[in-house]
Design a protein around this motif. Structure first.
Motif, PDB file in Angstrom:
ATOM      1  N   ASP A  12      43.511  24.548  36.523  1.00 11.05           N
ATOM      2  CA  ASP A  12      43.843  25.748  37.299  1.00 11.05           C
ATOM      3  C   ASP A  12      44.815  26.644  36.534  1.00 11.05           C
ATOM      4  O   ASP A  12      44.678  27.878  36.547  1.00 11.05           O
ATOM      5  CB  ASP A  12      44.438  25.360  38.653  1.00 11.05           C
ATOM      6  N   ASP A  13      45.781  26.039  35.873  1.00 19.16           N
ATOM      7  CA  ASP A  13      46.742  26.820  35.088  1.00 19.16           C
ATOM      8  C   ASP A  13      46.039  27.558  33.950  1.00 19.16           C
ATOM      9  O   ASP A  13      46.313  28.731  33.687  1.00 19.16           O
ATOM     10  CB  ASP A  13      47.852  25.922  34.513  1.00 19.16           C
ATOM     11  N   ARG A  14      45.124  26.878  33.281  1.00 19.50           N
ATOM     12  CA  ARG A  14      44.387  27.525  32.191  1.00 19.50           C
ATOM     13  C   ARG A  14      43.500  28.650  32.712  1.00 19.50           C
ATOM     14  O   ARG A  14      43.393  29.712  32.096  1.00 19.50           O
ATOM     15  CB  ARG A  14      43.543  26.506  31.437  1.00 19.50           C
ATOM     16  N   LYS A  15      42.878  28.444  33.874  1.00 18.28           N
ATOM     17  CA  LYS A  15      42.053  29.499  34.479  1.00 18.28           C
ATOM     18  C   LYS A  15      42.912  30.721  34.789  1.00 18.28           C
ATOM     19  O   LYS A  15      42.516  31.857  34.534  1.00 18.28           O
ATOM     20  CB  LYS A  15      41.392  29.006  35.765  1.00 18.28           C
ATOM     21  N   GLU A  16      44.083  30.481  35.346  1.00 20.52           N
ATOM     22  CA  GLU A  16      44.984  31.580  35.701  1.00 20.52           C
ATOM     23  C   GLU A  16      45.446  32.322  34.436  1.00 20.52           C
ATOM     24  O   GLU A  16      45.502  33.554  34.427  1.00 20.52           O
ATOM     25  CB  GLU A  16      46.191  31.053  36.483  1.00 20.52           C
ATOM     26  N   GLN A  17      45.753  31.567  33.417  1.00 22.30           N
ATOM     27  CA  GLN A  17      46.161  32.191  32.158  1.00 22.30           C
ATOM     28  C   GLN A  17      45.025  33.039  31.574  1.00 22.30           C
ATOM     29  O   GLN A  17      45.253  34.145  31.088  1.00 22.30           O
ATOM     30  CB  GLN A  17      46.589  31.134  31.136  1.00 22.30           C
ATOM     31  N   LEU A  18      43.821  32.500  31.661  1.00 22.98           N
ATOM     32  CA  LEU A  18      42.669  33.255  31.164  1.00 22.98           C
ATOM     33  C   LEU A  18      42.426  34.519  31.989  1.00 22.98           C
ATOM     34  O   LEU A  18      42.075  35.569  31.452  1.00 22.98           O
ATOM     35  CB  LEU A  18      41.415  32.388  31.146  1.00 22.98           C
ATOM     36  N   ARG A  19      42.609  34.444  33.295  1.00 21.30           N
ATOM     37  CA  ARG A  19      42.457  35.619  34.160  1.00 21.30           C
ATOM     38  C   ARG A  19      43.488  36.679  33.798  1.00 21.30           C
ATOM     39  O   ARG A  19      43.169  37.878  33.723  1.00 21.30           O
ATOM     40  CB  ARG A  19      42.593  35.224  35.627  1.00 21.30           C
ATOM     41  N   GLU A  20      44.723  36.247  33.595  1.00 17.61           N
ATOM     42  CA  GLU A  20      45.782  37.195  33.230  1.00 17.61           C
ATOM     43  C   GLU A  20      45.484  37.839  31.867  1.00 17.61           C
ATOM     44  O   GLU A  20      45.654  39.050  31.690  1.00 17.61           O
ATOM     45  CB  GLU A  20      47.133  36.490  33.196  1.00 17.61           C
ATOM     46  N   LYS A  21      45.037  37.016  30.943  1.00 19.14           N
ATOM     47  CA  LYS A  21      44.712  37.528  29.620  1.00 19.14           C
ATOM     48  C   LYS A  21      43.547  38.515  29.696  1.00 19.14           C
ATOM     49  O   LYS A  21      43.566  39.568  29.042  1.00 19.14           O
ATOM     50  CB  LYS A  21      44.367  36.372  28.683  1.00 19.14           C
ATOM     51  N   ALA A  22      42.542  38.210  30.497  1.00 24.29           N
ATOM     52  CA  ALA A  22      41.395  39.110  30.675  1.00 24.29           C
ATOM     53  C   ALA A  22      41.836  40.434  31.295  1.00 24.29           C
ATOM     54  O   ALA A  22      41.386  41.511  30.886  1.00 24.29           O
ATOM     55  CB  ALA A  22      40.327  38.440  31.527  1.00 24.29           C
ATOM     56  N   LYS A  26      41.561  44.080  29.621  1.00 28.78           N
ATOM     57  CA  LYS A  26      40.874  45.199  30.273  1.00 28.78           C
ATOM     58  C   LYS A  26      41.766  46.436  30.290  1.00 28.78           C
ATOM     59  O   LYS A  26      41.285  47.558  30.151  1.00 28.78           O
ATOM     60  CB  LYS A  26      40.487  44.834  31.706  1.00 28.78           C
ATOM     61  N   LEU A  27      43.060  46.245  30.486  1.00 25.81           N
ATOM     62  CA  LEU A  27      43.980  47.377  30.571  1.00 25.81           C
ATOM     63  C   LEU A  27      44.411  47.882  29.196  1.00 25.81           C
ATOM     64  O   LEU A  27      44.842  49.027  29.075  1.00 25.81           O
ATOM     65  CB  LEU A  27      45.215  46.988  31.384  1.00 25.81           C
ATOM     66  N   ALA A  28      44.318  47.061  28.183  1.00 21.18           N
ATOM     67  CA  ALA A  28      44.808  47.430  26.850  1.00 21.18           C
ATOM     68  C   ALA A  28      44.147  48.690  26.289  1.00 21.18           C
ATOM     69  O   ALA A  28      44.841  49.557  25.763  1.00 21.18           O
ATOM     70  CB  ALA A  28      44.652  46.256  25.895  1.00 21.18           C
ATOM     71  N   PRO A  29      42.837  48.859  26.357  1.00 20.06           N
ATOM     72  CA  PRO A  29      42.245  50.052  25.754  1.00 20.06           C
ATOM     73  C   PRO A  29      42.370  51.318  26.610  1.00 20.06           C
ATOM     74  O   PRO A  29      42.026  52.392  26.149  1.00 20.06           O
ATOM     75  CB  PRO A  29      40.773  49.677  25.560  1.00 20.06           C
ATOM     76  N   ALA A  30      42.866  51.205  27.815  1.00 18.31           N
ATOM     77  CA  ALA A  30      42.947  52.372  28.702  1.00 18.31           C
ATOM     78  C   ALA A  30      43.746  53.522  28.087  1.00 18.31           C
ATOM     79  O   ALA A  30      43.287  54.677  28.120  1.00 18.31           O
ATOM     80  CB  ALA A  30      43.507  51.971  30.059  1.00 18.31           C
ATOM     81  N   PRO A  31      44.938  53.291  27.522  1.00 22.62           N
ATOM     82  CA  PRO A  31      45.658  54.418  26.909  1.00 22.62           C
ATOM     83  C   PRO A  31      44.910  55.010  25.715  1.00 22.62           C
ATOM     84  O   PRO A  31      44.895  56.233  25.526  1.00 22.62           O
ATOM     85  CB  PRO A  31      46.987  53.810  26.453  1.00 22.62           C
TER      86      PRO A  31
END
Length: 90
Positions: A12-22, A26-31
């Motif tokens: 579950d911790d790894r899934k959460e980390q992967l969700r946060e990273k995803a 997703k937000l990184a290229p917005a600027p």
């Protein structure tokens, strides 16, 4: 059983980390996308203004070419007239 719970918790911790990273990815290229869109709009405005300036210049060029052709023809007639008068003299 404890190992199983630890495994699920780790999973579950790894899934959460992967969700946060995803989400961050997703937000990184917005600027960058916003900057590129701004550049595209600026370039489009420059293209439009250049196109607007182009029409009068084309008209002026056509007029100048017409005037040049007319004046060259007129000058050729003057040369012919001059040489004709020159040859007609004794």
């Amino acid at each position: 059983m404890k190992q199983w719970r630890d495994f699920l918790k780790t999973l579950d911790d790894r899934k959460e980390q992967l969700r946060e990273k995803a989400a961050q990815l997703k937000l990184a290229p917005a600027p960058q996308i916003a900057d590129l869109n701004a550049k595209i709009e600026e370039l489009q405005q420059r293209i439009d203004s250049t196109t607007a300036e182009e029409a009068p210049l084309k008209t002026e060029l056509q007029q100048a070419q017409t005037d040049l052709s007319r004046r060259q023809a007129s000058e050729a007639n003057l040369d012919d007239k001059y040489y004709k008068e020159l040859y007609d003299r004794p």
